[in-house]
Each structure stands twice: as structure tokens, then as C-alpha cells.
Enzyme design. Structure first.
Site, PDB file in Angstrom:
ATOM      1  N   ASP A 110       0.846  -1.195   0.000  1.00 50.29           N
ATOM      2  CA  ASP A 110       0.000   0.000   0.000  1.00 50.29           C
ATOM      3  C   ASP A 110       0.882   1.246   0.000  1.00 50.29           C
ATOM      4  OD1 ASP A 110      -3.231   0.488   0.984  1.00 50.29           O
ATOM      5  OD2 ASP A 110      -1.849   2.187   1.086  1.00 50.29           O
ATOM      6  N   ASN A 141     -12.757  -3.595   2.605  1.00 55.33           N
ATOM      7  CA  ASN A 141     -13.676  -2.467   2.692  1.00 55.33           C
ATOM      8  C   ASN A 141     -14.623  -2.524   1.499  1.00 55.33           C
ATOM      9  OD1 ASN A 141     -12.395  -1.464   4.997  1.00 55.33           O
ATOM     10  ND2 ASN A 141     -10.910  -0.320   3.783  1.00 55.33           N
ATOM     11  N   HIS A 199     -10.318  -5.399  -3.334  1.00 53.03           N
ATOM     12  CA  HIS A 199      -8.983  -5.599  -2.764  1.00 53.03           C
ATOM     13  C   HIS A 199      -9.095  -6.016  -1.313  1.00 53.03           C
ATOM     14  CE1 HIS A 199     -10.094  -1.334  -2.376  1.00 53.03           C
ATOM     15  NE2 HIS A 199      -9.472  -1.340  -1.213  1.00 53.03           N
ATOM     16  N   HIS A 202      -6.993  -5.927   2.193  1.00 59.44           N
ATOM     17  CA  HIS A 202      -5.843  -5.368   2.918  1.00 59.44           C
ATOM     18  C   HIS A 202      -5.266  -6.439   3.834  1.00 59.44           C
ATOM     19  CE1 HIS A 202      -6.799  -0.955   2.315  1.00 59.44           C
ATOM     20  NE2 HIS A 202      -8.005  -1.467   2.098  1.00 59.44           N
TER      21      HIS A 202
HETATM   22  P1  5GP Z   1      -9.706   1.306   0.348  1.00 59.54           P
HETATM   23  O1  5GP Z   1      -9.764   2.593   1.109  1.00 59.54           O
HETATM   24  O2  5GP Z   1     -10.425   1.418  -0.976  1.00 59.54           O
HETATM   25  O3  5GP Z   1     -10.133   0.111   1.138  1.00 59.54           O
HETATM   26  O4  5GP Z   1      -8.175   1.054   0.066  1.00 59.54           O
HETATM   27  C1  5GP Z   1      -7.506   1.589  -1.022  1.00 59.54           C
HETATM   28  C2  5GP Z   1      -6.050   1.565  -0.680  1.00 59.54           C
HETATM   29  O5  5GP Z   1      -5.299   1.797  -1.841  1.00 59.54           O
HETATM   30  C3  5GP Z   1      -5.633   2.646   0.346  1.00 59.54           C
HETATM   31  O6  5GP Z   1      -5.088   2.029   1.493  1.00 59.54           O
HETATM   32  C4  5GP Z   1      -4.603   3.477  -0.422  1.00 59.54           C
HETATM   33  O7  5GP Z   1      -3.532   3.903   0.383  1.00 59.54           O
HETATM   34  C5  5GP Z   1      -4.157   2.528  -1.508  1.00 59.54           C
HETATM   35  N1  5GP Z   1      -3.723   3.178  -2.722  1.00 59.54           N
HETATM   36  C6  5GP Z   1      -4.349   4.189  -3.375  1.00 59.54           C
HETATM   37  N2  5GP Z   1      -3.685   4.521  -4.489  1.00 59.54           N
HETATM   38  C7  5GP Z   1      -2.591   3.699  -4.527  1.00 59.54           C
HETATM   39  C8  5GP Z   1      -1.516   3.570  -5.469  1.00 59.54           C
HETATM   40  O8  5GP Z   1      -1.409   4.266  -6.484  1.00 59.54           O
HETATM   41  N3  5GP Z   1      -0.582   2.622  -5.199  1.00 59.54           N
HETATM   42  C9  5GP Z   1      -0.657   1.837  -4.083  1.00 59.54           C
HETATM   43  N4  5GP Z   1       0.318   0.940  -3.898  1.00 59.54           N
HETATM   44  N5  5GP Z   1      -1.668   1.918  -3.194  1.00 59.54           N
HETATM   45  C10 5GP Z   1      -2.623   2.851  -3.421  1.00 59.54           C
END
Ligand code: 5GP
Ligand code: ZN
Length: 110
Positions: free
Chosen positions: A29, A83, A96, A98
């Protein structure tokens, strides 16, 4: 298709990969919430777990165990989070999982 994670799968956006096969990709992340924070995603695009087939979700969970072992997380433990939707805190609309580990995690997460 302008999906961020589909672009990462295609290699259009760089990522710090930790695992890849024909069905899933796992990468670190960009904004880690724990010493180890990895995202496990299917290569097939699904907006969320609500659209995904059960085999895909099960395969992601199975691969998470391999990654946990490779990251040295099995002894002390780790957390898997999916999420989903607005109130679930999903910001990227590509399914995704985590994986968080490397420190003591709070529960409930808030
Ligand atoms: P969500 O909030 O949708 O459950 O998680 C999305 C995750 O993607 C977040 O933890 C955020 O930090 C991560 N993320 C967003 N953009 C990027 C990116 O360009 N590269 C990486 N490696 N992680 C990302
Ligand atoms: Zn996608």
C-alpha cells in the site's frame, strides 16, 4: 477503463509487488497503516466483493496465507480487511483485500 488497480495490473502505474500469478497481484500500500500493509487484488476487475465470484474471494484468502508466511506474520498474527462501499470506507472501486501486520492492531477499528 480508468481503474487505478487495473492500471497497476497492466504496469501502467508502478507498484511494489510482493506476489503475482495469473489470477492475483499483491503489492504494498502506498500509504501504509502498519509496518506491513499489502493489498491483494484479483486481476479480473470486480467493483467490490459484491460482484466477485466465490472462487476468486477464496483464492485471495488462500494466497493471503502464503504472503503472511513470506512476510513473517504467521507467528504474531495479522489482519485481513475488505472495505466495501461508501460506509465500508472503500475508496478504490476494484476489489482488494488489505493485509495489515507488524504491530498490535486496535479493535474495533472505528
Ligand atoms: P480502500 O480505502 O479502498 O479500502 O483502500 C484503497 C487503498 O489503496 C488505500 O489504502 C490506499 O492507500 C491505496 N492506494 C491508493 N492509491 C494507490 C496507489 O497508487 N498505489 C498503491 N500501492 N496503493 C494505493
Ligand atoms: Zn479494476
Amino acid at each position: 477503463m480508468n481503474c487505478l488497480f487495473c492500471r497497476i495490473i497492466k504496469g501502467e502505474i508502478p507498484s511494489d509487488k510482493v506476489y503475482e500469478d495469473d489470477r492475483v497481484l499483491a503489492f504494498r500500500d502506498i500509504d501504509p497503516q502498519a509496518p506491513t500493509h499489502i493489498l491483494i487484488i484479483p486481476k479480473q476487475h470486480y467493483d467490490s466483493i459484491l460482484e466477485a465470484d466465490p472462487e476468486t474471494v477464496a483464492y485471495m484468502a488462500e494466497i493471503s496465507k502464503k504472503i503472511a508466511a513470506a512476510e513473517g506474520l504467521c507467528e504474531k498474527g495479522f489482519r485481513l480487511v475488505i472495505n466495501t462501499g461508501e460506509e465500508g470506507g472503500q475508496s478504490v472501486k476494484h476489489l482488494h483485500m488489505h493485509m495489515l501486520g507488524g504491530r498490535s492492531l486496535q479493535w474495533p477499528p472505528g
